[in-house]
Design a protein around this motif. Sequence first.
Motif, mmCIF file in Angstrom:
data_model
loop_
_atom_site.group_PDB
_atom_site.id
_atom_site.type_symbol
_atom_site.label_atom_id
_atom_site.label_comp_id
_atom_site.label_asym_id
_atom_site.label_seq_id
_atom_site.Cartn_x
_atom_site.Cartn_y
_atom_site.Cartn_z
ATOM 1 N N UNK A 1 47.513 31.720 39.598
ATOM 2 C CA UNK A 1 46.248 32.399 39.316
ATOM 3 C C UNK A 1 46.317 33.108 37.970
ATOM 4 N N UNK A 2 45.164 33.219 37.299
ATOM 5 C CA UNK A 2 45.046 34.096 36.130
ATOM 6 C C UNK A 2 44.446 35.425 36.579
ATOM 7 N N UNK A 3 44.682 36.455 35.795
ATOM 8 C CA UNK A 3 44.030 37.745 36.006
ATOM 9 C C UNK A 3 43.955 38.432 34.643
ATOM 10 N N UNK A 4 42.821 39.028 34.345
ATOM 11 C CA UNK A 4 42.617 39.673 33.049
ATOM 12 C C UNK A 4 42.513 41.184 33.243
ATOM 13 N N UNK A 5 43.161 41.945 32.359
ATOM 14 C CA UNK A 5 43.205 43.397 32.471
ATOM 15 C C UNK A 5 43.450 44.002 31.100
ATOM 16 N N UNK A 6 43.362 45.327 31.057
ATOM 17 C CA UNK A 6 43.652 45.999 29.797
ATOM 18 C C UNK A 6 45.145 45.891 29.492
ATOM 19 N N UNK A 7 45.443 45.627 28.230
ATOM 20 C CA UNK A 7 46.816 45.387 27.801
ATOM 21 C C UNK A 7 47.727 46.575 28.138
ATOM 22 N N UNK A 8 47.200 47.793 28.045
ATOM 23 C CA UNK A 8 48.045 48.973 28.209
ATOM 24 C C UNK A 8 48.500 49.210 29.651
ATOM 25 N N UNK A 9 47.882 48.501 30.616
ATOM 26 C CA UNK A 9 48.316 48.676 32.010
ATOM 27 C C UNK A 9 49.075 47.435 32.518
ATOM 28 N N UNK A 10 49.405 46.522 31.618
ATOM 29 C CA UNK A 10 50.036 45.271 32.047
ATOM 30 C C UNK A 10 51.370 45.504 32.752
ATOM 31 N N UNK A 11 52.194 46.410 32.229
ATOM 32 C CA UNK A 11 53.501 46.674 32.858
ATOM 33 C C UNK A 11 53.334 47.260 34.254
ATOM 34 N N UNK A 12 52.372 48.175 34.418
ATOM 35 C CA UNK A 12 52.115 48.742 35.748
ATOM 36 C C UNK A 12 51.652 47.661 36.721
ATOM 37 N N UNK A 13 50.826 46.741 36.219
ATOM 38 C CA UNK A 13 50.336 45.654 37.070
ATOM 39 C C UNK A 13 51.499 44.763 37.516
ATOM 40 N N UNK A 14 52.412 44.437 36.582
ATOM 41 C CA UNK A 14 53.570 43.611 36.938
ATOM 42 C C UNK A 14 54.385 44.266 38.050
ATOM 43 N N UNK A 15 54.624 45.561 37.908
ATOM 44 C CA UNK A 15 55.430 46.269 38.916
ATOM 45 C C UNK A 15 54.749 46.262 40.273
ATOM 46 N N UNK A 16 53.455 46.579 40.300
ATOM 47 C CA UNK A 16 52.714 46.614 41.572
ATOM 48 C C UNK A 16 52.635 45.224 42.198
ATOM 49 N N UNK A 17 52.457 44.196 41.369
ATOM 50 C CA UNK A 17 52.378 42.826 41.881
ATOM 51 C C UNK A 17 53.709 42.414 42.513
ATOM 52 N N UNK A 18 54.818 42.757 41.844
ATOM 53 C CA UNK A 18 56.139 42.399 42.385
ATOM 54 C C UNK A 18 56.365 43.073 43.736
ATOM 55 N N UNK A 19 55.939 44.317 43.871
ATOM 56 C CA UNK A 19 56.095 45.031 45.144
ATOM 57 C C UNK A 19 55.305 44.372 46.268
ATOM 58 N N UNK A 20 54.237 43.680 45.920
ATOM 59 C CA UNK A 20 53.414 42.985 46.921
ATOM 60 C C UNK A 20 53.861 41.531 47.143
ATOM 61 N N UNK A 21 54.891 41.109 46.423
ATOM 62 C CA UNK A 21 55.389 39.740 46.605
ATOM 63 C C UNK A 21 54.760 38.717 45.682
ATOM 64 N N UNK A 22 54.073 39.178 44.618
ATOM 65 C CA UNK A 22 53.478 38.278 43.641
ATOM 66 C C UNK A 22 54.343 38.290 42.372
ATOM 67 N N UNK A 23 54.565 37.123 41.791
ATOM 68 C CA UNK A 23 55.390 37.023 40.587
ATOM 69 C C UNK A 23 54.504 36.816 39.369
ATOM 70 N N UNK A 24 54.689 37.656 38.350
ATOM 71 C CA UNK A 24 53.961 37.496 37.097
ATOM 72 C C UNK A 24 54.862 36.751 36.127
ATOM 73 N N UNK A 25 54.454 35.532 35.755
ATOM 74 C CA UNK A 25 55.245 34.717 34.854
ATOM 75 C C UNK A 25 55.025 35.159 33.403
ATOM 76 N N UNK A 26 56.114 35.214 32.636
ATOM 77 C CA UNK A 26 56.003 35.497 31.204
ATOM 78 C C UNK A 26 55.416 34.271 30.511
ATOM 79 N N UNK A 27 54.255 34.460 29.902
ATOM 80 C CA UNK A 27 53.596 33.325 29.242
ATOM 81 C C UNK A 27 52.631 33.876 28.206
#
Length: 372
Positions: free
Chosen positions: A217-243
């Motif tokens: 899936x794609x998801x669009x967000x503000x650049x400044x919260x990207x790291x927080x989103x990665x952390x929260x996603x990982x805690x929920x079992x979702x993997x954010x691929x570096x791309x």
Amino acid sequence: MANRYWVVSLPVQGSASASSLWNRLQDQISKHSFDTPLYRFNIPNLRVGTLDSLLSLSDDLVKSNSFVEGVSHKIRRQIEELERVSGVETSALTVDGVPVDSYLTRFVWDEAKYPTMSHLREIVDGIHSQVRVAEYNNVRSQLNAINRKQTGSLAVQDLSNLVKPEDIITSEHLVTLLAVVPKYSQKDWLSGYETLTNYVVPRSTKKLHEDNEYALYTVTLFRRVADNFRTSAREKGFQIRDFEYSPEAQESRKWELEKLVQGQESLRSSLLQWSYTSYGEVFSSWMHFCAVRVFVESILRYGLPPSFLSFVLSPSVKSEKKVRSILEGLCDSANRQVFTYWRTDDEVGGGMAGLAGDADTYPYVSLTINLV
């Protein structure tokens, strides 16, 4: 070629000799199970050491056999797979040019590699080292990496061919991330991705691809919260691929993958040749390992000084019961009495039953070797 062999030792007692016992065994097999191949399995006189060291080594040998046998079968399966994928005609596996069944049935101890004057523990450690070296190979690692990039799951494969320019938004303030979501968690993703952090663009997610395990899936967000989103996603079992999408990076990744694919056949050929050689080395180590097991178990079962006859045979399934009966009949009464004691003691939860390492207990040492 048979796929299943027994390596057996029988005690040589009293005034009897190994030669006379061998003649009696050949006579009984030819009379009652003539279709059973029978061969001597020559084990040299190894250094015995203390009883405590033999008992400790015996326990380790039973555990270690699974590892050594497992590596042998693993390399064999790898050869079969590489031959199939490469379209190479299947060839008989060998040890130094000798077919594996012939190597087993005409086993000769390699004094240069495993000196008989060494302690048994040193010999076993040497076999382990030989097998561990054979288990690792850098060519196989490279080939596996290529396969993962080509055919692995969405968690590991290259995403270049799955993402189009219009799928990605990149600006000074906004960024599009790629999320790998387990198939069974897609409802959770769709209902919760907007709340994983602040400043997620509503209804911005879009499914790009799906395989047997994951959805991309794609998801669009503000650049400044990207790291927080990665952390929260990982805690929920979702993997954010570096791309990071760019035409230059896209072309670079495609070129890199094409280069890897072009080298794949060469790597596969190298790995196949390595596998042929390594299988021979591991199989040789395995047979030496079995020889040590038979020697140690024979000393523990029959006593000192070492006096036993070791041999290899391969009875058919319908002949196994008859052959077991012949072997038991060639054991002297003292060993049968000890066997009866061990078997009885085992039935009440103790004793030394199973010393030979096989599932069943016999009044003689017996190991089973499965070539496939």
